[in-house]
Design an enzyme around this catalytic site. Structure first.
Site, PDB file in Angstrom:
ATOM      1  N   CYS A 160      64.794  42.411  53.946  1.00 56.96           N
ATOM      2  CA  CYS A 160      64.629  42.985  52.364  1.00 56.96           C
ATOM      3  C   CYS A 160      64.168  41.291  51.907  1.00 56.96           C
ATOM      4  O   CYS A 160      64.709  40.474  51.317  1.00 56.96           O
ATOM      5  CB  CYS A 160      65.525  43.836  51.961  1.00 56.96           C
ATOM      6  SG  CYS A 160      65.034  43.789  50.057  1.00 56.96           S
ATOM      7  N   PRO A 199      63.591  46.910  67.460  1.00 55.73           N
ATOM      8  CA  PRO A 199      64.362  46.216  67.395  1.00 55.73           C
ATOM      9  C   PRO A 199      66.178  46.884  66.780  1.00 55.73           C
ATOM     10  O   PRO A 199      66.126  47.523  65.922  1.00 55.73           O
ATOM     11  CB  PRO A 199      64.658  44.944  67.178  1.00 55.73           C
ATOM     12  CG  PRO A 199      63.840  45.465  65.692  1.00 55.73           C
ATOM     13  CD  PRO A 199      62.658  46.317  66.218  1.00 55.73           C
ATOM     14  N   GLN A 207      61.615  39.724  68.201  1.00 52.93           N
ATOM     15  CA  GLN A 207      62.459  39.490  66.552  1.00 52.93           C
ATOM     16  C   GLN A 207      63.362  38.713  66.435  1.00 52.93           C
ATOM     17  O   GLN A 207      64.413  38.217  66.968  1.00 52.93           O
ATOM     18  CB  GLN A 207      63.019  40.772  66.373  1.00 52.93           C
ATOM     19  CG  GLN A 207      63.031  40.914  64.495  1.00 52.93           C
ATOM     20  CD  GLN A 207      63.844  41.826  64.053  1.00 52.93           C
ATOM     21  OE1 GLN A 207      64.745  41.961  64.310  1.00 52.93           O
ATOM     22  NE2 GLN A 207      63.266  42.862  63.187  1.00 52.93           N
ATOM     23  N   ASN A 267      57.839  53.559  60.125  1.00 51.01           N
ATOM     24  CA  ASN A 267      59.161  53.905  61.179  1.00 51.01           C
ATOM     25  C   ASN A 267      60.545  54.242  60.640  1.00 51.01           C
ATOM     26  O   ASN A 267      60.324  54.600  59.121  1.00 51.01           O
ATOM     27  CB  ASN A 267      59.897  52.506  61.513  1.00 51.01           C
ATOM     28  CG  ASN A 267      61.460  51.353  61.988  1.00 51.01           C
ATOM     29  OD1 ASN A 267      61.759  51.237  61.902  1.00 51.01           O
ATOM     30  ND2 ASN A 267      61.609  53.242  62.943  1.00 51.01           N
ATOM     31  N   GLY A 268      61.049  55.144  60.918  1.00 49.40           N
ATOM     32  CA  GLY A 268      62.372  55.790  60.351  1.00 49.40           C
ATOM     33  C   GLY A 268      62.822  57.622  60.542  1.00 49.40           C
ATOM     34  O   GLY A 268      61.338  58.339  60.421  1.00 49.40           O
ATOM     35  N   ARG A 320      66.920  55.146  66.995  1.00 48.26           N
ATOM     36  CA  ARG A 320      67.254  55.583  67.489  1.00 48.26           C
ATOM     37  C   ARG A 320      67.591  56.823  68.599  1.00 48.26           C
ATOM     38  O   ARG A 320      67.926  57.332  68.473  1.00 48.26           O
ATOM     39  CB  ARG A 320      68.912  56.038  66.082  1.00 48.26           C
ATOM     40  CG  ARG A 320      69.645  55.257  66.279  1.00 48.26           C
ATOM     41  CD  ARG A 320      69.572  55.073  64.144  1.00 48.26           C
ATOM     42  NE  ARG A 320      68.757  55.877  62.931  1.00 48.26           N
ATOM     43  CZ  ARG A 320      68.795  56.237  62.339  1.00 48.26           C
ATOM     44  NH1 ARG A 320      70.134  56.658  61.722  1.00 48.26           N
ATOM     45  NH2 ARG A 320      67.976  56.450  61.958  1.00 48.26           N
TER      46      ARG A 320
HETATM   47  C1  FMN Z   1      72.408  49.632  66.100  1.00 47.15           C
HETATM   48  C2  FMN Z   1      71.456  49.311  65.083  1.00 47.15           C
HETATM   49  C3  FMN Z   1      70.746  47.881  65.220  1.00 47.15           C
HETATM   50  C4  FMN Z   1      69.767  47.664  64.957  1.00 47.15           C
HETATM   51  N1  FMN Z   1      69.009  46.380  65.053  1.00 47.15           N
HETATM   52  C5  FMN Z   1      68.230  46.073  63.719  1.00 47.15           C
HETATM   53  C6  FMN Z   1      67.298  44.584  64.396  1.00 47.15           C
HETATM   54  O1  FMN Z   1      68.208  43.800  64.997  1.00 47.15           O
HETATM   55  N2  FMN Z   1      65.963  44.511  63.792  1.00 47.15           N
HETATM   56  C7  FMN Z   1      65.405  45.158  62.693  1.00 47.15           C
HETATM   57  O2  FMN Z   1      64.317  44.732  62.066  1.00 47.15           O
HETATM   58  N3  FMN Z   1      66.069  46.627  62.725  1.00 47.15           N
HETATM   59  C8  FMN Z   1      67.302  46.864  62.970  1.00 47.15           C
HETATM   60  N4  FMN Z   1      67.710  47.896  62.969  1.00 47.15           N
HETATM   61  C9  FMN Z   1      66.498  49.250  62.420  1.00 47.15           C
HETATM   62  C10 FMN Z   1      65.561  49.786  63.210  1.00 47.15           C
HETATM   63  O3  FMN Z   1      64.905  49.216  63.746  1.00 47.15           O
HETATM   64  C11 FMN Z   1      64.770  50.461  62.612  1.00 47.15           C
HETATM   65  O4  FMN Z   1      64.289  49.855  61.499  1.00 47.15           O
HETATM   66  C12 FMN Z   1      65.974  52.133  61.447  1.00 47.15           C
HETATM   67  O5  FMN Z   1      66.931  52.479  63.218  1.00 47.15           O
HETATM   68  C13 FMN Z   1      65.287  53.383  62.020  1.00 47.15           C
HETATM   69  O6  FMN Z   1      64.408  53.629  62.622  1.00 47.15           O
HETATM   70  P1  FMN Z   1      64.802  54.980  63.192  1.00 47.15           P
HETATM   71  O7  FMN Z   1      65.624  56.261  62.185  1.00 47.15           O
HETATM   72  O8  FMN Z   1      63.974  55.364  64.226  1.00 47.15           O
HETATM   73  O9  FMN Z   1      66.426  54.078  64.621  1.00 47.15           O
HETATM   74  C14 FMN Z   1      68.424  48.648  63.856  1.00 47.15           C
HETATM   75  C15 FMN Z   1      68.929  50.029  63.486  1.00 47.15           C
HETATM   76  C16 FMN Z   1      70.812  50.694  64.155  1.00 47.15           C
HETATM   77  C17 FMN Z   1      70.848  51.607  64.083  1.00 47.15           C
END
Ligand code: FMN
Length: 381
Positions: free
Chosen positions: A115, A30, A85, A216-217, A241
Site C-alpha cells: 500500500c 509471491p 519481487q 489476485n485473491g 495460497r
Molecule cells: C504467507 C504469505 C506470504 C506472502 N508474501 C508476499 C510477498 O512476499 N509479496 C507480496 O507482494 N505478497 C505476498 N503475499 C500476498 C500474496 O501474494 C497474495 O497477494 C495474497 O495471498 C492473495 O492471494 P491468494 O488468496 O491467492 O493467496 C503473501 C501472502 C501469504 C499468505
C-alpha cells in the site's frame, strides 16, 4: 459464409508480458517463506504456470549481495521465466537492483507496493496523495528506463473502502511504462478477511489503456479463476495460497480455460508423490537438515487434502532428516487405512470439503476465512 469449424475458447490463455511470451496467463504469487526454488520447480513440473515470482527481496540487501537475498533469487533453467519481487523505497537502489536482476538473467522484476500511499491514506488523501503517486511513478520510471526486462507492480485496492487508490496508481504507472499490474482485490484494512472485490479489480482494468491487469485473491479452483477473468476483464490470474493446497491448480485451470473440462482431483498417492518431490528439491537446494526443517511448515499444506491427517501433522513438524520424514509418511499411510474403502478412496464422510473462493456465487463471506493465512507481515503483502 463458412461456419467456423470449431468453437473458439472463451478465454485467451497465452499472453505477452513486455518482450516475454508466456505459456499461460496464470501466475504464481509471491509468498514470503514459501515461493522458493523448490516450490516453484514443484509447481512448474506439474505444468500450466506462465510466470512464477520469488518471495519479496529487499533491494538494498541484493545490492549488498547479502547471502539471504542471493539465496532468495536462486534459480535454475527449469525455473524460467522467473520474476523477482523487489521491496524498497530508494529510487536509485530499486533501479540498480532491477539492473542487477537483468544482468543475472532474471526475466522480470516486480515491485511490492502493499500500500504505497499508506501515510497519505491515513490523513485522508487529497493533493498529498498525488505527490506520493508522483513519487512512486518516478521511482518506477527510473527502473523502467534502466532495464529492458519488464517491470511490474503488485498492489492492493487501497487502504480501505473510502480510499481505493489502485486505479489512480495503476494509471500513473502505466504512464511510466510498467508491463503489468497485479492487484489483490482487497484493501489493506481487510487484511485477508472478507470477500475479494471483483468490481475493485475491474475498476483497475478500466482505468488502464493497454497495460494488462492480473487479478489476485482467493483463487482456489479453475472455476474461480474463470469467474475472476470474466467478471473483471483482467488479462490473467495470480494464485497464492491456492497453490499451497493444490499445486495442480495451474495445470487444471489452463485445461479448464482451454476446454471447459474439469480434471479430477489428484488421488492421494499422486499428492504424496508430489509432496515427496517437493521435499527432495528442498533438500537439494537447502541441504538435508535445513531443507527438512523448512519442510515442517510445508507438509501440513499438502496434508489438508489428505483427509484425516492429525497423526501426520503432529509428527511431520518434528522431522529433521529425510529418513525421519519417510518414516512418518509410512506410519501415516498405515494409520490412514481406517478411513479408506476397499478401492483405497477416502470414505465419503472423511473427504475434505471443496475450497470455495469468497467471490464465487453462493459462497458466504465467512467461507473466505477457511483459506488459512500463515503468520507474517500482512502489511507488506
Ligand atoms: C504467507 C504469505 C506470504 C506472502 N508474501 C508476499 C510477498 O512476499 N509479496 C507480496 O507482494 N505478497 C505476498 N503475499 C500476498 C500474496 O501474494 C497474495 O497477494 C495474497 O495471498 C492473495 O492471494 P491468494 O488468496 O491467492 O493467496 C503473501 C501472502 C501469504 C499468505
Amino acid at each position: 459464409m463458412k461456419s467456423p469449424s470449431r468453437v473458439l475458447p472463451a478465454i485467451l490463455v497465452a499472453m505477452r508480458l513486455g518482450p516475454l511470451t508466456l505459456v499461460s496467463n496464470l501466475f504464481l504469487s509471491p509468498l514470503a517463506g514459501y515461493t522458493n526454488l523448490p516450490f516453484r520447480l514443484t509447481v512448474r513440473e506439474l505444468g500450466g504456470v506462465g510466470l512464477a515470482t520469488t518471495d519479496l527481496v529487499n533491494a538494498r540487501s541484493l545490492l549488498e549481495r547479502k547471502s539471504k537475498a542471493l539465496k532468495l533469487i536462486e534459480t535454475s533453467p527449469a525455473d524460467y521465466p522467473l520474476a523477482v519481487q523487489l521491496f524498497g523505497s530508494v529510487p536509485e537502489e530499486m533501479r540498480d537492483a532491477a539492473a542487477y536482476l537483468e544482468s543475472v538473467g532474471i526475466a522480470s522484476a516486480d515491485i511490492n507496493m502493499g500500500c504505497p500511499v499508506r501515510k497519505v491514506c491515513r490523513v485522508g488523501g487529497g493533493s498529498a496523495m498525488m505527490t506520493e503517486l508522483a513519487k512512486t511513478a518516478r521511482l518506477v520510471k527510473g527502473m523502467v528506463e534502466a532495464v529492458k526486462i519488464p517491470i511490474t507492480a503488485k498492489m492492493r485496492l487501497g487502504w480501505d473502502d473510502e480510499n481505493i487508490t489502485a486505479p489512480d496508481l495503476a494509471r500513473a504507472l502505466e504512464d511510466v511504462g510498467v508491463a503489468a499490474i497485479f492487484v489483490h482485490g482487497r484493501t489493506r484494512e481487510q487484511g485477508f478477511s472478507g470477500a475479494v472485490n471483483l468490481a475493485g479489480i475491474r475498476a483497475v482494468v478500466e482505468a488502464l489503456k493497454w497495460v494488462p491487469v492480473i487479478g489476485n485473491g482467493d483463487v482456489t479452483s479453475p472455476q474461480a479463476a474463470k469467474v475472476m477473468l470474466e467478471q473483471t476483464g483482467c488479462a490473467g490470474v495470480s494464485v497464492g495460497r491456492g497453490a499451497f493446497y493444490n499445486p495442480w491448480i495451474f495445470q487444471h485451470t489452463l485445461h479448464y480455460l482451454k476446454s471447459g473440462e474439469l480434471l479430477p482431483d489428484p488421488p492421494f498417492e499422486e499428492r504424496v508423490r508430489v509432496m515427496c518431490r517437493h521435499l527432495e528439491l528442498m533438500i537439494e537446494v537447502f541441504g538435508e537438515a535445513h531443507g527438512c526443517r523448512m519442510f515442517r511448515k510445508v507438509a501440513p499444506w499438502y496434508a489438508k487434502r489428505f483427509g484425516p491427517a492429525n497423526e501426520f501433522n503432529k509428527r511431520v513438524v518434528l522431522v529433521s532428516s529425510r529418513a525421519g520424514y519417510y518414516e512418518v509418511l509410512e506410519s501415516y499411510r498405515r494409520w490412514r487405512q481406517q478411513f479408506v474403502d476397499e478401492a483405497g478412496d477416502l470414505k465419503p464422510r472423511f473427504r475434505p470439503a471443496p475450497l470455495v473462493a469468497s467471490f464465487m456465487a453462493g459462497a458466504g463471506v465467512g467461507q473466505a476465512g477457511h483459506i488459512p493465512v500463515p503468520k507474517g507481515p500482512v502489511e507488506v503483502w
